[in-house]
Structure formats: structure tokens, C-alpha cells
Design a protein around this motif. Structure first.
Motif, PDB file in Angstrom:
ATOM      1  N   ALA A 229      -0.093   5.374  -0.229  1.00  0.00           N
ATOM      2  CA  ALA A 229      -0.414   5.963   1.068  1.00  0.00           C
ATOM      3  C   ALA A 229      -0.372   7.487   1.037  1.00  0.00           C
TER       4      ALA A 229
ATOM      5  N   PHE B  83       0.834  -1.202   0.000  1.00  0.00           N
ATOM      6  CA  PHE B  83       0.000   0.000   0.000  1.00  0.00           C
ATOM      7  C   PHE B  83       0.870   1.254   0.000  1.00  0.00           C
TER       8      PHE B  83
ATOM      9  N   ASP C   1      -6.772  -1.113   8.756  1.00  0.00           N
ATOM     10  CA  ASP C   1      -5.503  -0.506   8.346  1.00  0.00           C
ATOM     11  C   ASP C   1      -4.889  -1.324   7.223  1.00  0.00           C
ATOM     12  N   PRO C   2      -4.212  -0.660   6.285  1.00  0.00           N
ATOM     13  CA  PRO C   2      -3.535  -1.407   5.228  1.00  0.00           C
ATOM     14  C   PRO C   2      -2.570  -2.425   5.817  1.00  0.00           C
TER      15      PRO C   2
ATOM     16  N   GLN D  20      -3.583   7.157   7.165  1.00  0.00           N
ATOM     17  CA  GLN D  20      -2.919   5.915   6.752  1.00  0.00           C
ATOM     18  C   GLN D  20      -3.082   4.832   7.801  1.00  0.00           C
ATOM     19  N   THR D  21      -3.370   5.249   9.018  1.00  0.00           N
ATOM     20  CA  THR D  21      -3.678   4.277  10.060  1.00  0.00           C
ATOM     21  C   THR D  21      -4.758   4.876  10.956  1.00  0.00           C
ATOM     22  N   ARG D  22      -5.586   3.999  11.507  1.00  0.00           N
ATOM     23  CA  ARG D  22      -6.692   4.474  12.324  1.00  0.00           C
ATOM     24  C   ARG D  22      -6.288   4.620  13.778  1.00  0.00           C
TER      25      ARG D  22
ATOM     26  N   LYS E 101      -2.936   5.722  19.842  1.00  0.00           N
ATOM     27  CA  LYS E 101      -2.790   4.541  18.992  1.00  0.00           C
ATOM     28  C   LYS E 101      -2.018   3.473  19.757  1.00  0.00           C
TER      29      LYS E 101
END
Lengths: 468, 241
Positions: free
Chosen positions: A337, A333, A464-465, B53-55, B12
């Protein structure tokens, strides 16, 4: 050698276990064992319609095909391995930071992969059959022999394709000559002996009549193929800056009728410039199917009229669905991104490229239908093969998103895949056997395929990727 | 001042590891903001959360007024991003990659814009070379170009000067300083403190996922303090807590 080998084994374990948990990966061989164990109980029933020799033939064909499909190591360059595992720093491409040659590291990688596949697939299957033998009337000695010959069948497929793929990576002309020589040899053998050359496949010969001489000859041939392949392996040169003409813009214009033309153009360039479009078509598609055709053709007398063509169309469909792994293996990814691209958009784009690639299996089934004198059933066979392929890829996209190469080793994923695909294959095999034209009803698979793809997009956008 | 980035209680966790711990942060328009911290302090995770790009596992992140958690694609459409590792697609050439970015971002007149960047960052001779064959420095130039080619209102850069030679570092520092003068905003993460002190207007210090301090650089210098010394004393103190 051994330290690197064991480190690579640990690494392979961790790549998978960090993705979906140690337990799910550890249970994978147990599931294969369970399938073989339960399947062994069907053997006495199947023997009433299919001679034991033909059953053995089918199982060996499957293991030969497994070897063929995993043996294309010669197509792997550093870049593909990098992309295959995202940004993870794998030992396999750490040659520049270790006092080891790339060829040596590659040798370890191939041996590690072979051992891994053996423990994941071959051994659990053979062991399941051995454990079931007291209950199925099969002697433990013949079960052990089956494990040996299945291992050899797997290794024959793996070493043959490993050899051919390294020849391909060196010179396509030489590969053409080698394939031509093999074809001439195959044809001559068929004409001289008047039988299907598949019956001379060493593991089959060993299974029907064991001899140490044959075993030694088989091992020598395998060793020779493997050694030549390792010597021929050409590590990808690093730092060579070849100049390319701009192909992206013209290709994107040509794909303007597709959804996401830039992504489709990028996928096409990836496939073409990596050499995978031709390489994968030969080694992961045409070669396994050619082999399976010769094996299946021996079953003709036990199948309903025209059954062989439709069994072959379904098999082609299942193998064609793995083209999804071709278009996903170059991408992590990472490059997306920093762009406004959702994972669902990428899935759509990969499936679009996959759809274009389906022209290959469609044409292949059509050619086989014509060559086998069954042109009248060309359309239903093509419809069945393509419908199965699209349905199987729908299941794959839903279960694995953009990581089918890795997530297939999650036991839950494989179990659900086998159930969902297995049921459909059984139903449509029966339908096609009833009346060849009923195979046209496979178009109905478009509905679950569409639903699965929609579910895949929602599912994979919410996580999430993939990363390691 | 208009708020461009707003993080509230942002957290996170990766398994048992708390990468970012209830961070509150605001960045105003026109700032060149530096997120500082030692290796593994949570800087990259912060940028990844701000760009969708991330949760996050907790809290909220708003970028240019857009919720980065629920609408990450819109955020990435409006900002420029240079990730921690340079990852242009292997089998596209440099110019093809920029054409790809332009097509995805719907940028017009890409050839002219790309040529300007090739000249500016001095890699015109590499425009037709595959990305996989480019040196790390040239890949970084390419990633820099893709992040700024659409002149975003906000650019988020993870280690902006990494892989650049001293001449290029100087050029890039000047470019960033000029960019914010045009009213745009830049958010960088770095552990090169001297650079942060030289170019940043505001900064925040992260350590072990916790926000230790946030404020303008001028406030620090007006007290006669230097950012590197301030950073080291704060982080060392936190290590002993």
C-alpha cells in the motif's frame, strides 16, 4: 473451551460475511445441497455404465481429497494465519493477550475449521443425497450410511494430513521415514492380497458392509491421529531472531527475464522461508494426487483406452490451479500500500510465480504417463493438464483477484467457477476420450485464459483492496 | 505558495458510516502539516484517500498535481508513506525489504543508502533478521526508512512517533523538522497534540469525519492559545452539537 470455540465460529462467519455479504455466504451450503440433490437424479443413469460400487468409490475419493487438502494445519504458524487474513486480529493468534496456551487455541482453531467444513461441504452434500433418495430408488438407510461414511472419509483425509503435516513441521527426516513406512505397508498389502489397497479404506468397507466394530475402529484411528497431531503441533516461536543471508538481490537478478522481477523474488522467498514450497507441494498436491490415482485406477475398465491418463491429467490440472492460493496466502495488500504497485501488477506477479510452479504438475503428469506405460501420450496429457490449470486459474483470478482463499465461499463466485470450469472439463474430457492426440487442442484455452486475466486486472484495479 | 495537497469535497462512507464528510483542505509546499483528531475521526481514511489506497465516495484529491483517485500508482510513486500499522513483508529480512522497495521504486545505490539509515536509526544489528521477528519499534524504523529512502517531495505519515522510544522520538522529530527545511513537505496524522504543536507549521482538526478547523499553528500561538486546549474545546463543543 466452548466460549472460545463459539467465538471462533462467529469470527469465521464474520470474516466471510463482511467480504461478500451474509446471504452469499449463508447460501453456500444450500448450493452444495442443490448440486447433490440434482446429481442424485443422475445416479440411476450412471449405473448403466458404472457399477454402484465404483460411484461410491468416486464420491468417497472426493471427500477424502477434500479432507487431505484442508488438513495441513501443521503448516500454519501465526504468521501465515495473520497474512491469510490480512491485518484482522483473529482469536487464533491472540494467545499472548489471553490466559490460554497457543496449543489450546490451536486445538480450538482446528476443531472450528473441521466443524465449518463439515457444515459447508459434507453435511449439505449428504443431506441432498438423502432428500433425493425417495425419487432415485436409493433407500433412506443407505443414504444415511453414505452421509456417515463420507464424513469418515473427509475426517480420514483431514486427520491423516494433519498428523503428517505436524510431523513435517517437527522433522522432515521423520516425515520421510513415516511416508516410507506407509509406502512399504501399502505395497506389502497390495502384494499379499493381490488387490488395490484402496478397497481396504475403512469408510468404503463400512459403506459396503456396516458393522459397529469397524465404525469404532475407524473412530479410534481418527481420534489417535488427531490427538498425536495436536500434541506434536509446534507453535511458531515469537521473538527468535534468526539471521538470514541476503537472498533477494541474487534471486531478483536470476528472475530478470520475468515481468516484475522484485515481486517474483519476494514470492519465491515467501514460499521457501515459510516452508510452504515443499510442505504445500507434498500435502496439497502430491499426496491428494497419489490418493486420487489409486482410486481412479479402479475405474480403468469403465473408461475408454488411455482415458485414465487423461482423466488424471485433467484432475492434476484442477488441483494444480490451486497453487494460486499458495502464492496469495502470504500477502495482504498492506505491504504494497505504500509502494507504487497496482493490484493488476500484483495479479501479474502472482500469476508469473504460479506459472513457474506449473513445472511441478507438468513433471508429475509426465512421470505418471511414463510409469503407466503411456509415454506415447505424454505430450498431449501434459498439454491438457497445464491448459486446464491455466484456464482454471484465469477464472479464479477474475472471480477472486488476490483473495481466492476467502472469496471461494461466496456462493455466486463458486457457482460461476463451477459452471465455467465444469463446461471446459466436460468438453476436453470428451475430446481426449475420442482420440488422445485431440487433447493437444486444449492449447486453445490460452485465449480465454488471457482474456480472463486481462478482465481480472481491470476488475480488481477498480475496487478497494480487500480488507476485513 | 505551491499547493502540494488539495482535497475538494472529499468524502468516504463505509456502509452506513460517514468516515469523511465533504472535507476541503490545502497543504502548501514546505509545510509540516498535522491532521489531528480523536480515534475514529477519519484521519487514517483521509491519508488512505490521498495516497490512493482507498477510493473516495465523493469529491476530488490531488497530490503533487496528480489525481489520487484516477492515478493512485503515480501518487504512490512520488510520495513516501508510512501506514497506520507497520507491515513489512514477514519473510524478507530488513535489508531485503529495503532492496525490494528500491527495486520497485527504481532507487540506485541502495546499499549505501540503507546503511546510512541503519546507522541513523540505530538498527544495523537487525538488518539480516526477518521482518516478522523484529520488534514493533524496529519495524517502525524500517517503515520510516522505506518512506524516506527515496527522498520524496512529500511524505504522508500516520502516527509518526508511534512505537518509538523517547530518544528515537527526539531523533525523528529533528529529522522531520530538517526535512521540511529542505523544501519538502510532510503530512502527518496524530492524536499526540503536544507533538503537533511542537513540530507542525499547519494543522487541521477532524472530528467524526467533519473538518472543524484548518490553519497555521503560528496563528494560534500568536493569540496566546495552545493547540491541545484549542483542540479539546473545539472537539468537546462539536460533541454537544
Amino acid at each position: 473451551m466452548f466460549e472460545l470455540f463459539t467465538a471462533m465460529l462467529k469470527e469465521e462467519w464474520r470474516v466471510h460475511s463482511t467480504m461478500f455479504g451474509s446471504l452469499s455466504f449463508a447460501l453456500f451450503p444450500f448450493m452444495i445441497f442443490g448440486i447433490a440433490f440434482m446429481g442424485a437424479f443422475l445416479v440411476p443413469l450412471m449405473r448403466t455404465t458404472l457399477p454402484a460400487g465404483n460411484l461410491t468409490l468416486i464420491i468417497h475419493a472426493n471427500y477424502l481429497m477434500l479432507g487431505i487438502m484442508v488438513g495441513g494445519f501443521g503448516l500454519l504458524g501465526n504468521e501465515v494465519m495473520n497474512r491469510r487474513f490480512g491485518q484482522a486480529s483473529l482469536l487464533a493468534y491472540s494467545a499472548r493477550s489471553l490466559p490460554l496456551s497457543e496449543r489450546f487455541i490451536f486445538l480450538n482453531f482446528v476443531v472450528k475449521d473441521t466443524v465449518y467444513y463439515f457444515f459447508l461441504w459434507v453435511l449439505p452434500f449428504g443431506f441432498g443425497y438423502i432428500v433425493a433418495s425417495p425419487f432415485t430408488g436409493v433407500s433412506p438407510a443407505s443414504a444415511l450410511l453414505l452421509l456417515l461414511t463420507l464424513t469418515l472419509a473427509f475426517l480420514f483425509g483431514l486427520c491423516a494430513v494433519f498428523f503428517l503435516s505436524t510431523v513435517y513441521a517437527r522433522s522432515r527426516t521423520v516425515l520421510g521415514l513415516v511416508l516410507l513406512a506407509l509406502g512399504v505397508g501399502w505395497g506389502s498389502l497390495a502384494i499379499i492380497t493381490g488387490t488395490n489397497p484402496v478397497l481396504f479404506f475403512p469408510p468404503l468397507l463400512l459403506n459396503s458392509a456396516f458393522s459397529y466394530t469397524n465404525l469404532l475402529i475407524s473412530c479410534a484411528v481418527l481420534g489417535l491421529l488427531f490427538a498425536v497431531a495436536v500434541l506434536l503441533f509446534n507453535p511458531e516461536s515469537v521473538g527468535s531472531a534468526k539471521i538470514y543471508r541476503d537472498s533477494f538481490a541474487p534471486l531478483m537478478n536470476r528472475f530478470s527475464f520475468l515481468p516484475n522481477p522484485p515481486l517474483a523474488a519476494k514470492d519465491t522467498i515467501d514460499l521457501y522461508r515459510s516452508g510452504s514450497m515443499i510442505g504445500q507441494t507434498i500435502f496439497s498436491f502430491l499426496l491428494p494426487l497419489a490418493v486420487i490415482w489409486f482410486f481412479l485406477s479402479l475405474l480403468g475398465p469403465f473408461l475408454p483406452p488411455h482415458g485414465l491418463l487423461f482423466i488424471f491429467a485433467i484432475t492434476t490440472g484442477v488441483i494444480a490451479s490451486t497453487m494460486y492460493t499458495w502464492v496469495t496466502m502470504f500477502d495482504s495488500f498492506g505491504p504494497y500500500a505504500c509502494l507504487p504497485v497496482a493490484i493488476s501488477t500484483l495479479i501479474t506477479s502472482k500469476l508469473t510465480t504460479f506459472s513457474v510452479l506449473q513445472l511441478i504438475p507438468a513433471a508429475f503428469i509426465a512421470v505418471v504417463a511414463i510409469l503407466s506405460g503411456e509415454a506415447a501420450y505424454l505430450v498431449p496429457a501434459v498439454v491438457l493438464g497445464c491448459s486446464v490449470s491455466f484456464y482454471a486459474v484465469g477464472v479464479m483470478a477474475w472471480l477472486c483477484g488476490l483473495s481466492p482463499n476467502v472469496l471461494v465461499y461466496d456462493v455466486k463466485v463458486l457457482f460461476v467457477y463451477l459452471i465455467l470450469v465444469g463446461i471446459v472439463l466436460s468438453v476436453f474430457t470428451a475430446i481426449a476420450f475420442t482420440n488422445p492426440y485431440y487433447a493437444l487442442s486444449a492449447v486453445i484455452l490460452a485465449i480465454p485464459t488471457w482474456l480472463l486475466v486481462q478482465k481480472a486486472k481491470v476488475r480488481w484495479d477498480a475496487v478497494d483492496p480487500a480488507g476485513f | 505558495m505551491t499547493t502540494i495537497i488539495e482535497a475538494r469535497d472529499l468524502s468516504k462512507t463505509y456502509g452506513d458510516v460517514q468516515a469523511v464528510n465533504h472535507v476541503n483542505l490545502s497543504v502548501g509546499k514546505g509545510a509540516l502539516f498535522g491532521l489531528l483528531g480523536p480515534n475514529g475521526s477519519g484521519k487514517t481514511t483521509m491519508i488512505k484517500m490521498l495516497t490512493g489506497q482507498t477510493r473516495p465516495t465523493g469529491g476530488t484529491a490531488t497530490v503533487l498535481g496528480i489525481d489520487a483517485v484516477t492515478d493512485p500508482v503515480s501518487v504512490r510513486g512520488r510520495v513516501g508513506i508510512i501506514p497506520e500499522q507497520e507491515t513489512p513483508p514477514s519473510f524478507l529480512t530488513a535489508i531485503e525489504y529495503l532492496e525490494f522497495v528500491a527495486a520497485v521504486r527504481k532507487i540506485s545505490d541502495i546499499e549505501t543508502k540503507a546503511d546510512w539509515w541503519f546507522e541513523f536509526l540505530d538498527f544495523a544489528d537487525k538488518k539480516n533478521v526477518l521482518c516478522k521477528d523484529l520488534s514493533r519499534g524496529t519495524r517502525q524504523k524500517l517503515m520510516f526508512t522505506q518512506a524516506f529512502i527515496h527522498e520524496p517531495e512529500l511524505a504522508l505519515i500516520d502516527e509518526p512517533l508511534i512505537n518509538f522510544d523517547p530518544i528515537m522520538q527526539d531523533l525523528v522529530k529533528d529529522y522531520l523538522a530538517g526535512y521540511v527545511k529542505k523544501g519538502k513537505t510532510i503530512f502527518i496524522s496524530t492524536h499526540i497534540l503536544e507533538v503537533a504543536e511542537e513540530i507542525c507549521s499547519g494543522f487541521a482538526i477532524l472530528h467524526k469525519g467533519n473538518l472543524l478547523h484548518a490553519g497555521p499553528v503560528a496563528e494560534l500561538t500568536s493569540r496566546g492559545e495552545h493547540l491541545p486546549a484549542f483542540f479539546l474545546s473545539l472537539v468537546r463543543k462539536d460533541r454537544h452539537v
